[in-house]
Design a protein around this motif. Structure first.
Motif, PDB file in Angstrom:
ATOM      1  N   VAL A 140      63.410   6.326 -22.601  1.00  0.00           N
ATOM      2  CA  VAL A 140      63.420   5.072 -22.981  1.00  0.00           C
ATOM      3  C   VAL A 140      65.150   4.942 -23.261  1.00  0.00           C
ATOM      4  CG1 VAL A 140      63.010   3.973 -25.472  1.00  0.00           C
ATOM      5  CG2 VAL A 140      61.225   5.100 -24.128  1.00  0.00           C
ATOM      6  N   ASP A 141      65.818   6.265 -23.621  1.00  0.00           N
ATOM      7  CA  ASP A 141      67.299   6.366 -24.228  1.00  0.00           C
ATOM      8  C   ASP A 141      67.940   5.783 -22.889  1.00  0.00           C
ATOM      9  OD1 ASP A 141      67.007   7.222 -26.768  1.00  0.00           O
ATOM     10  OD2 ASP A 141      67.151   9.156 -25.944  1.00  0.00           O
ATOM     11  N   ALA A 142      67.670   6.166 -21.673  1.00  0.00           N
ATOM     12  CA  ALA A 142      68.511   5.519 -20.476  1.00  0.00           C
ATOM     13  C   ALA A 142      68.222   4.104 -20.445  1.00  0.00           C
ATOM     14  CB  ALA A 142      67.884   6.367 -19.276  1.00  0.00           C
ATOM     15  N   LEU A 143      67.008   3.658 -20.639  1.00  0.00           N
ATOM     16  CA  LEU A 143      66.688   2.106 -20.591  1.00  0.00           C
ATOM     17  C   LEU A 143      67.301   1.553 -21.593  1.00  0.00           C
ATOM     18  CD1 LEU A 143      64.632   0.145 -19.023  1.00  0.00           C
ATOM     19  CD2 LEU A 143      63.013   0.606 -21.052  1.00  0.00           C
ATOM     20  N   ILE A 144      67.418   1.982 -22.576  1.00  0.00           N
ATOM     21  CA  ILE A 144      68.130   1.118 -23.760  1.00  0.00           C
ATOM     22  C   ILE A 144      69.560   1.084 -23.426  1.00  0.00           C
ATOM     23  CG2 ILE A 144      68.945   0.910 -26.193  1.00  0.00           C
ATOM     24  CD1 ILE A 144      66.092   2.337 -26.967  1.00  0.00           C
ATOM     25  N   ALA A 145      70.152   2.231 -22.793  1.00  0.00           N
ATOM     26  CA  ALA A 145      71.287   2.148 -22.321  1.00  0.00           C
ATOM     27  C   ALA A 145      71.679   1.128 -21.420  1.00  0.00           C
ATOM     28  CB  ALA A 145      72.153   3.648 -21.898  1.00  0.00           C
ATOM     29  N   ALA A 146      70.953   1.171 -20.259  1.00  0.00           N
ATOM     30  CA  ALA A 146      71.146   0.168 -19.284  1.00  0.00           C
ATOM     31  C   ALA A 146      70.805  -1.284 -19.611  1.00  0.00           C
ATOM     32  CB  ALA A 146      69.969   0.457 -18.043  1.00  0.00           C
ATOM     33  N   LEU A 147      69.701  -1.549 -20.687  1.00  0.00           N
ATOM     34  CA  LEU A 147      69.776  -2.720 -21.320  1.00  0.00           C
ATOM     35  C   LEU A 147      70.925  -3.196 -21.948  1.00  0.00           C
ATOM     36  CD1 LEU A 147      66.166  -2.557 -22.521  1.00  0.00           C
ATOM     37  CD2 LEU A 147      66.762  -3.853 -20.550  1.00  0.00           C
ATOM     38  N   LYS A 148      71.745  -2.259 -22.653  1.00  0.00           N
ATOM     39  CA  LYS A 148      72.915  -2.493 -23.356  1.00  0.00           C
ATOM     40  C   LYS A 148      74.030  -2.938 -22.621  1.00  0.00           C
ATOM     41  CE  LYS A 148      71.709  -1.237 -28.153  1.00  0.00           C
ATOM     42  NZ  LYS A 148      71.689  -0.066 -28.887  1.00  0.00           N
ATOM     43  N   ALA A 149      74.090  -2.099 -21.576  1.00  0.00           N
ATOM     44  CA  ALA A 149      75.294  -2.125 -20.460  1.00  0.00           C
ATOM     45  C   ALA A 149      75.260  -3.567 -19.853  1.00  0.00           C
ATOM     46  CB  ALA A 149      75.380  -1.051 -19.550  1.00  0.00           C
ATOM     47  N   GLU A 150      74.063  -4.122 -19.475  1.00  0.00           N
ATOM     48  CA  GLU A 150      73.975  -5.393 -18.917  1.00  0.00           C
ATOM     49  C   GLU A 150      73.069  -6.127 -19.580  1.00  0.00           C
ATOM     50  OE1 GLU A 150      74.261  -5.612 -14.616  1.00  0.00           O
ATOM     51  OE2 GLU A 150      73.912  -3.605 -14.434  1.00  0.00           O
ATOM     52  N   PRO A 151      73.167  -6.733 -20.791  1.00  0.00           N
ATOM     53  CA  PRO A 151      72.123  -7.690 -21.254  1.00  0.00           C
ATOM     54  C   PRO A 151      71.796  -8.888 -20.525  1.00  0.00           C
ATOM     55  CG  PRO A 151      74.348  -7.745 -22.436  1.00  0.00           C
ATOM     56  CD  PRO A 151      74.488  -7.103 -21.264  1.00  0.00           C
ATOM     57  N   GLU A 152      70.538  -9.091 -20.903  1.00  0.00           N
ATOM     58  CA  GLU A 152      69.825 -10.438 -20.377  1.00  0.00           C
ATOM     59  C   GLU A 152      69.553 -10.185 -18.643  1.00  0.00           C
ATOM     60  OE1 GLU A 152      68.710 -13.088 -21.801  1.00  0.00           O
ATOM     61  OE2 GLU A 152      69.218 -12.890 -23.682  1.00  0.00           O
ATOM     62  N   THR A 153      69.304  -9.138 -18.139  1.00  0.00           N
ATOM     63  CA  THR A 153      69.327  -8.798 -16.559  1.00  0.00           C
ATOM     64  C   THR A 153      67.992  -8.493 -16.345  1.00  0.00           C
ATOM     65  OG1 THR A 153      70.736  -6.787 -16.848  1.00  0.00           O
ATOM     66  CG2 THR A 153      71.589  -8.558 -16.047  1.00  0.00           C
ATOM     67  N   MET A 154      67.448  -7.431 -17.011  1.00  0.00           N
ATOM     68  CA  MET A 154      66.162  -6.759 -16.647  1.00  0.00           C
ATOM     69  C   MET A 154      65.158  -7.696 -17.035  1.00  0.00           C
ATOM     70  SD  MET A 154      65.655  -2.790 -17.073  1.00  0.00           S
ATOM     71  CE  MET A 154      67.409  -1.876 -16.664  1.00  0.00           C
ATOM     72  N   LEU A 155      64.011  -7.623 -15.939  1.00  0.00           N
ATOM     73  CA  LEU A 155      62.881  -8.459 -15.890  1.00  0.00           C
ATOM     74  C   LEU A 155      61.601  -7.962 -16.616  1.00  0.00           C
ATOM     75  CD1 LEU A 155      63.285  -9.416 -12.315  1.00  0.00           C
ATOM     76  CD2 LEU A 155      64.247 -10.862 -14.166  1.00  0.00           C
ATOM     77  N   PHE A 156      61.488  -8.550 -17.790  1.00  0.00           N
ATOM     78  CA  PHE A 156      60.358  -7.859 -18.528  1.00  0.00           C
ATOM     79  C   PHE A 156      58.934  -8.520 -18.130  1.00  0.00           C
ATOM     80  CE2 PHE A 156      61.667  -4.509 -21.843  1.00  0.00           C
ATOM     81  CZ  PHE A 156      62.921  -4.753 -21.418  1.00  0.00           C
ATOM     82  N   ALA A 157      58.084  -8.152 -17.616  1.00  0.00           N
ATOM     83  CA  ALA A 157      56.910  -8.644 -17.190  1.00  0.00           C
ATOM     84  C   ALA A 157      55.821  -8.974 -18.410  1.00  0.00           C
ATOM     85  CB  ALA A 157      56.209  -8.126 -15.858  1.00  0.00           C
ATOM     86  N   SER A 158      55.074  -9.800 -18.415  1.00  0.00           N
ATOM     87  CA  SER A 158      54.244  -9.901 -19.343  1.00  0.00           C
ATOM     88  C   SER A 158      52.863 -10.957 -18.869  1.00  0.00           C
ATOM     89  CB  SER A 158      54.414 -10.780 -20.746  1.00  0.00           C
ATOM     90  OG  SER A 158      54.237 -11.899 -20.672  1.00  0.00           O
ATOM     91  N   SER A 159      52.009 -10.542 -19.444  1.00  0.00           N
ATOM     92  CA  SER A 159      50.635 -11.340 -19.252  1.00  0.00           C
ATOM     93  C   SER A 159      50.507 -12.541 -19.658  1.00  0.00           C
ATOM     94  CB  SER A 159      49.241 -10.304 -19.433  1.00  0.00           C
ATOM     95  OG  SER A 159      49.204 -10.462 -20.895  1.00  0.00           O
ATOM     96  N   GLY A 160      51.551 -13.304 -20.037  1.00  0.00           N
ATOM     97  CA  GLY A 160      51.682 -14.752 -20.621  1.00  0.00           C
ATOM     98  C   GLY A 160      52.540 -14.953 -21.886  1.00  0.00           C
TER      99      GLY A 160
END
Lengths: 325, 501
Positions: A140-160
């Motif tokens: 999770v730490d690495a994920l948060i770091a990646a999300l902070k390094a490049e905001p608004e890029t990663m794709l969060f899928a949801s069921s609706g």
């Protein structure tokens, strides 16, 4: 032999006399309809059917499951609210119907707090943070770091849009100060496929729905949004252990009845349903689906629903995700 | 020779007396309920689901699978006999099947459907046996871009469906696309064109539109003129296909099987396209495209095979990934869960009896369907010679039951009535309903996948061309447009030259 029969007859007469005239004590005097506001085959439907099946042997009248799908449970719930509050129409529905619709839809034809009385919260399953198998971030730490390094890029899928997993993503962004792109699907299945296929990056899914895929290495699980670790995945940390507060999110299912139901009928139904859910065979089957049996009391269930509505209303407001934007 | 021992295990399961009996029961019940207009496989399985609770998991699944093929086949029967397609896949069967029935060839059309389905089912079962785990990767390779391009291809193919005016067909497709927009927008969660009615929040069900536009529309227009009623007037010629019919059938059946088997694997609505694609292909390769829409046997054989092959291979994502590719598969997963089995990647290893038993029973079920239905053809054909005044009220009643069974909502019946009037008007205006239905089915998926693809590629539209599968599909779609327009363009040019001279 004869005396025995006489005694039995006498006993039966006595029982009838004690029961008195036809009042609410006689509940149930006719079949009880359990409205499931979702299509047959889904989690809400399966839980209703498992529970009613286990209740049936000791329940005096047939229990009939009726599917009334539409608008994330709103169509069926509206019908239950319109029904007579006599205990012969009850509902088995999900967090979406009870906890999220009121936060999301201003014109909802029912208000769970004002129009429904909960019988019990039947089961719950924690949401878990999963990623596509090829994602570099391994924690999770690495994920948060990646999300902070490049905001608004990663794709969060949801069921609706407005689903429990969508709101969990929103909550995650809010408590960790990160951001991503929300990609809604029509139901959990397609979202899970695109995580496995690598077309989307991250998703919050129900533990039971993705446990098999994680074990098979088709998804990576980084954290569990529960109070404690899951015995099935002892290596996966909870968010609290990682120092992230407020990320305890369960999807849950519960039984309810229209407001104003006779207390005796309510008691009969609530105790029959909770007893059925707690039978080892049912609990075992629900565990196989990833659900933990809660089967709490009506008062606890009412308080829980009110608390959930407030919580999600806040997330919806902070994330500005009302449909009327 | 692992597969052989697995198959042996499957055969032992499928050929046990009780499993054979339940397979037969499933196929029989499925056919019996499936022939009732409006009651498709989903409604049938939902109704009969509780029956399976007391059975062993493999027996339950075998019976449910039997109901599934039975209902699907029964649906084609109604499509052919009374022009009532109960689900998207039998819309195209109705096109030529009903015309054959009107020419007195109902028996031949039904037999073609039965034989085509059997051949397709058998081949698809072999495919599943040997390639199921491998094929599940295809399902994962399809992302939003690929699905969008596939839907574009389907939309282009739908133009080919029309046998009349091209302009009318395009108009009908667009009308269908617009109708498909009704309901909750996947991306914003906002309700569109629902006029505040929560009954419309999930969109309009396909069955409602099909029953209204096809069924009620047809009945209304028949009421108008007593002398020209279009039920089967012609004398019935030959129940069984002749040798030359078989010769005409074989290639379409095989092509249909191929298309259906591939599209059935895709869980994102690929199977829906199978019968449309097969019809379009048959019309394109035929030497007599003008016969299509007027009772071409190829127009029944191809789509029916595609439909059944797709029905078989749609089990692949369910069994290997635990992901439902349609509402029927969602129900089957529900049934498995009730039996304490979590469908998913590990089913093949953990439940070999279930997996292989089901596969062998698929073939057995298809054989039973053939054996059960060929003798019944005579009966069905007699059924449509029932006098109009008895038959049509029955059809209307069953349509209402079928539509009501979707959501247990009377609102849906009124909606069907509305579409019935629309269907009548369209008929008056010489507009065919089939392209409308295809637009209606494809529209929402087209939009969903396009918007998701744009989200995923962050607004970069070139991704449709840089991803190989997507690019190939779009290229095929382009070729199809060219092939549709080319004759028209050539004709225009010829005209222009004439004027020049």
């Amino acid at each position: 032999m004869k005396t025995l029969r006489m005694m039995a007859l006498g006993g039966a007469l006595l029982a009838t006399a004690l029961a008195g005239p036809a009042t609410a004590q006689d509940f149930p005097a006719k079949p009880v309809t359990v409205i499931v506001p979702f299509a047959p085959g889904g989690a809400s439907d399966t839980i209703a059917r498992l529970a009613t099946q286990a209740m049936q042997p000791t329940f005096a009248q047939p229990l009939v499951v009726e599917n009334k799908p539409g608008a994330n449970g709103a169509v069926g719930a509206a019908q239950v609210v319109r029904a007579k509050a006599d205990g012969y129409t009850i509902m088995q529905a999900s967090i979406g119907t009870y906890g999220i619709n009121p936060a999301l839809q201003p014109n909802l034809p029912y208000d769970p707090r004002a129009d429904l009385e909960m019988l019990t919260i039947a089961v719950r399953t924690p949401n878990v943070l999963v990623t596509r198998p090829t994602l570099e971030a391994d924690s999770v730490d690495a994920l948060i770091a990646a999300l902070k390094a490049e905001p608004e890029t990663m794709l969060f899928a949801s069921s609706g849009t407005g689903s429990s997993d969508h709101l969990t993503s929103e909550l995650f962004w809010q408590v960790t100060g990160t951001s991503g792109i929300h990609v809604p699907y029509k139901g959990g299945g397609p979202a899970q496929i695109d995580i496995m296929g690598g077309h989307a990056d991250v998703s919050f899914q129900n533990l039971g729905a993705v446990a098999g895929f994680v074990r098979d290495g088709k998804m990576k699980m980084l954290a569990i949004a529960a109070a404690e670790r899951s015995p099935e995945f002892p290596d996966i940390p909870t968010f609290r252990e990682l120092g992230i507060e407020g990320m305890e999110v369960y999807s849950w299912q519960g039984f309810s009845a229209p407001k104003g139901i006779d207390p005796a009928a309510k008691e009969t139904l609530a105790s029959a349903i909770t007893a059925a859910l707690k039978t080892p065979a049912v609990a075992e089957q629900l565990k196989g689906m990833g659900f933990e049996v809660l089967a709490n009391s009506p008062a606890e269930a009412d308080a829980f629903v009110a608390q959930e509505i407030d919580r999600w209303a806040e997330v919806v407001k902070a994330g500005n995700i009302t449909p009327e934007q | 020779m692992d597969i052989l021992s697995d198959l042996l295990l499957g055969a032992q399961t499928a050929f046990s007396f009780s499993n054979l009996a339940y397979c037969l029961l499933g196929v029989f019940l499925g056919t019996a309920i499936g022939v009732l207009p409006g009651l498709g496989p989903t409604a049938t399985i939902a109704m009969l689901l509780p029956v399976t609770f007391g059975l062993a998991p493999e027996t339950a699944l075998i019976m449910l699978a039997g109901i599934f093929y039975g209902a699907q086949y029964g649906g084609s029967t109604t499509a052919i006999l009374v022009n009532l397609p109960g689900e998207s896949s039998s819309v195209v069967t109705a096109l030529d099947g009903y015309q054959m029935a009107r020419k007195g060839q109902a028996g031949k059309a039904l037999a073609t459907a039965a034989i085509g389905s059997f051949v397709a089912g058998s081949i698809a079962t072999v495919l599943i046996t040997f390639f199921a785990p491998m094929l599940s990767h295809i399902a994962l390779a399809f992302g939003p871009h690929e699905y969008f391009s596939l839907m574009v291809l389907g939309l282009m193919a739908s133009v080919v469906l029309a046998s009349g005016s091209l302009l009318h067909a395009v108009g009908m497709i667009i009308l269908g696309l617009i109708l498909g927009l009704i309901g909750t927008d996947t991306n914003s969660g906002e309700m569109r064109f629902t006029f505040g009615m929560f009954e419309l929040a999930d969109g309009i069900s396909f069955v409602i539109v099909a029953m209204g536009v096809f069924g009620l529309g047809e009945i209304l227009s028949n009421l108008e003129d007593e002398t020209e009623r279009s039920t089967v007037k012609a004398r019935i010629t030959g129940l069984m296909p002749r040798r030359e019919d078989f010769r005409r059938m074989m290639a379409p059946v095989l092509r249909g099987t191929g298309i259906g088997a591939v599209l059935g694997i895709l869980p994102g609505g690929g199977a829906m396209l199978a019968s449309f694609a097969a019809y379009a292909l048959e019309k394109k390769v035929s030497h007599h495209p003008e016969q299509f829409g007027n009772g071409a046997i190829e127009g029944v054989a191809g789509p029916e095979s595609a439909n059944n092959a797709g029905a078989q291979t749609s089990f692949i994502p369910m069994l290997t990934l635990g992901i439902p590719s349609n509402p029927v598969m969602a129900l089957m997963i529900g049934a498995l869960i009730m039996q304490g089995i979590q469908p998913g990647p590990s089913v093949i290893q953990e439940q070999p009896v279930l997996f292989w038993g089901l596969i062998v029973s698929m073939w057995v079920g298809n054989l039973m369907l053939l054996v059960l239905n060929l003798p019944l053809i005579g009966l069905w054909v007699k059924m449509i010679s029932i006098p109009y005044r008895y038959l049509y009220p029955c059809i209307v009643a069953f349509c209402m039951i079928g539509v009501f069974s979707l959501n247990n909502a009377s609102f849906d019946i009124w909606l069907m009535g509305l579409f019935g009037i629309a269907g009548y008007l369209l008929r008056k205006l010489d507009c065919e309903p089939a392209p409308l239905l295809l637009g209606f089915v494809l529209g929402p998926m087209l939009e969903e996948h396009l918007r998701r693809a744009m989200l995923v590629s962050k607004g970069d539209a070139t991704a449709f061309l840089t991803r190989p599968i997507s690019a190939v599909l779009l290229l095929v779609a382009l070729l199809m447009v060219v092939s549709i327009l080319a004759p028209a363009v050539r004709a225009k040019r010829a005209e222009a030259f004439v004027e020049d001279e």
